[in-house]
Design an enzyme around this catalytic site. Sequence first.
Site, short mmCIF file in Angstrom:
data_model
loop_
_atom_site.label_atom_id
_atom_site.label_comp_id
_atom_site.label_asym_id
_atom_site.label_seq_id
_atom_site.Cartn_x
_atom_site.Cartn_y
_atom_site.Cartn_z
CG HIS A 274 5.27 -2.23 -6.78
ND1 HIS A 274 5.12 -2.57 -5.45
CD2 HIS A 274 4.27 -2.89 -7.45
CE1 HIS A 274 4.07 -3.39 -5.31
NE2 HIS A 274 3.54 -3.61 -6.52
CG HIS B 79 1.05 0.30 -9.28
ND1 HIS B 79 0.09 1.10 -8.69
CD2 HIS B 79 0.92 -0.92 -8.71
CE1 HIS B 79 -0.59 0.39 -7.79
NE2 HIS B 79 -0.11 -0.84 -7.79
#
Length: 857
Positions: free
Chosen positions: A586, A582
């Site tokens: 991403h 994350h």
Amino acid sequence: MGCTPSINQSGVVRCQESDRSSSDTNPNNHQMNWLEGSFRRMVSSDEAVESGGSTGNSLQIVSCSKSGIVQSDQNTSWMYRERDLKRTSNTLKFGPMCLTLPTIKVLLVFDKEDSQCKALKLAVEKLQYDYVVVTSDTQALDRIRNSHYHLVIVDTRHPSGFDPFLLARSFRLSKDNHYSCFVAVVKRSLAEKEDSLIFKILNAGFDRWFLESCSLTLCLSELILIEGNEIMTRLKLHATQALFTALENSCDAVLVTGKNQEIQYMNQASEKLMGCSAEEMMGKNASQLHRSDSTRTEIVENVNIKKGNDWEGSGFRKRKTAQHTPMWNKVTPVDVHNGANEHTVLVREGRSSSFYSEKSYIPDCDFLPYTLTNMKSIRNPSFDVRSLCSEAGMNRRQSLARLHTMTIEAPITKVINMLLATQENSPNFVAKDIDKILEILRTSDLYSPQLLGLNQHRRPTDDKLTSDLISSLVMQGQKSGQRRFSHDINQKVSRSSIVSSLASIPSLDSAPRPIVSALEKSMEWSFDIFELERISEKRALTWLGMTVFSSFNACSVLSCDEKTLKSWLTLIEANYYNNPYHNSTHAADVMQATAFFLQKPRLKTIFDPLDEVISLIAAVVHDVNHPGKNSAFLCNTKDELAILYNDLSVLESYHAARAFKLTLSDKNVNILQNLDRDMYQVVRESIIDMVLATEMTKHFEHLSKFVNVLKTIVPNEEAEDDKQLENCQEVLITMSSPENVKLVKRMLIKCADISNAARPTKLCVEWATRITEEYCRQTDEEKAKALPVVMPTFDRTTMSLPKAQLGFIDYFINDMFSSWDAFGDFPELIDHIQSNYQYWKEQDDERQEQEASKEES
Ligand code: AMP
Ligand code: ZN
């Protein structure tokens, strides 16, 4: 008379052959002789009747079993029990039906009771039939009208009081006599003379004739033959009326087809379901009712070639309107000879509650054909339906088919299906109301995650790894009373750091060469985001953002300048933490997937430029400030974010809130500052809605809604071309409604968010490795701090990356991307999903082999 009648007390009739000294013991021979009247019957004196047979053979009865086979002993004398003349059973088997045999009722129409009449009467009595003798046509007609006679015998020899042929015609006209047998007693001499007499008899309406004979044997044999053939057949035919009535009133749709699948019978429920009359469909080929070739082949293979298996599965009711609705089907072959059946019976299950509650949710035959014998395995939770699909290979055609078979196990889906079925048979005004209800159900927030349904229907219960993965993704996490864990999710990025980063960004025009060349492929699905991450030193989001936003004219849509956009991208990028998964790469990847989707014609038509920019913004911010731990972890640790958002959509709420907080924090970064109040409100609401849609606990809810809407409008693979076009228009019109644009946006960001499984294998593997690392770190921490382990699948000591990925594709990716492909046409994604699945399968096999050999050594 060649024998002396004798009957003993016990009712045994002793007979002996008179004219023949045959010791033939072959019952068939006896039967033949008997039928020819060559035996005499020894009867008690009161039963003696004169012989009227033209052969002049004296009577000698033998006993007759119901089958009409004469039994004899080895000697010349014969012993028969009288009761052998009675039936051996009072029931008649007719297929699976058991009919109770009635007492046979006979009407004898003789204008005078001559010896022929008496002989027949005696025979009728012997056989214990009920009988009436009438002497006039009016009496006969009266009797016929008021009662059902199995057998009507009319004397045609020399009646003076009535015309027997006219009488026979009148009998035939009476509608209650379809199942009576009419026999004409005919003068033997006339029959021998007049060739065409039989035609006259038949044309008048008689079923057969009886050549006059006062021989009791002949009378008996004739009656027994009539009972065994004519009457029994008619009783069976009569029973079929009851069966047809049952079929006509069945709420299941039943079709009977012939050898070449031509429709021979269609009940009322079928007519309703198909939306056409039986008359129209008679003789037409029933295979056209099955939606796809695969189903047809499957049915033919099971029902015909494999000689008589039932085939059962979910199929489609195809209406004249080319609409399809999933239905439970059973095809049963009837009377199979040499691999071909005379008939097949197709039953489409009606509106019983069990259909809706259970059967309609079994995957469709197009993908998973099964016969009755493997029904059990379908219901067995360890049957891996998804993996079959993954291996089977899918193209868009299949995606479309799959879309139509897709049943997401939410109660709302069942409700919608039931309403659709009810609508079929409802008057117009009710149908319209149901339309409104459906509209509301499809678009409002009535859904809730179907965790139980998911567990029961999709997940192999014995696959612990997969089940852990699924529950960790779709559940909020364990909420045990653990002590608070304070972690550093609130690393704040100071204004000064933003400013300093802003200063370091060159404009696109002066971008370094490798970056420019990487960005050239920015709208391709195979775009290598990791390459950009590497060459831009983890600034992929800003670089790619500038490129993508400019190709969608974001600055002009938002009325902001490029500098503000660049600053905003930089700020957001800076607010992504350096998590394994994350992180800002991403976000850049999700934005790139979003842009790729937005270029597709169908999305281009449905979305306006503002929708496109909203989608890109949502993609950029959707995981901002992600702590690298999931929501369950935050809830379990009583993190301040979990407290703030009441354990509900904790991370997604946080990402959305952070996005606006950051965007509004400074006018140098506020890309929304020039929107008017209303527009701002629309944009804000839409971004928040999209970010919240990325929450995996709501995965099935969003997917169900989308599928439910799409199913009703997307053309299926068999629709004719003009229908396809028409439907395309219909799709566009329907999907362009504000409510449906919202559903599409949610699907768009969801697909983009987990699109790593649909990327080329190299990229897919890298993403899988990263998410695994992030989750394993969480597990490490949970274990170290004695917190509940929310994702036991991601424990690096026991972890199987391939297994987790196979489960992820099976449960989240396949259905979602099939429906997304059915909607927007993304064949390459489906291909990548397949190859990735294959890749993980091979990895898994290799791993298992290694483990096995380790264990052996
Ligand atoms: P987000 O956190 O917004 O990225 O939501 C998507 C979620 O899907 C992630 O948090 C992961 O839990 C899950 N996910 C995405 N890709 C994978 C993958 N390859 N394997 C397992 N889970 C995944
Ligand atoms: Zn994400």
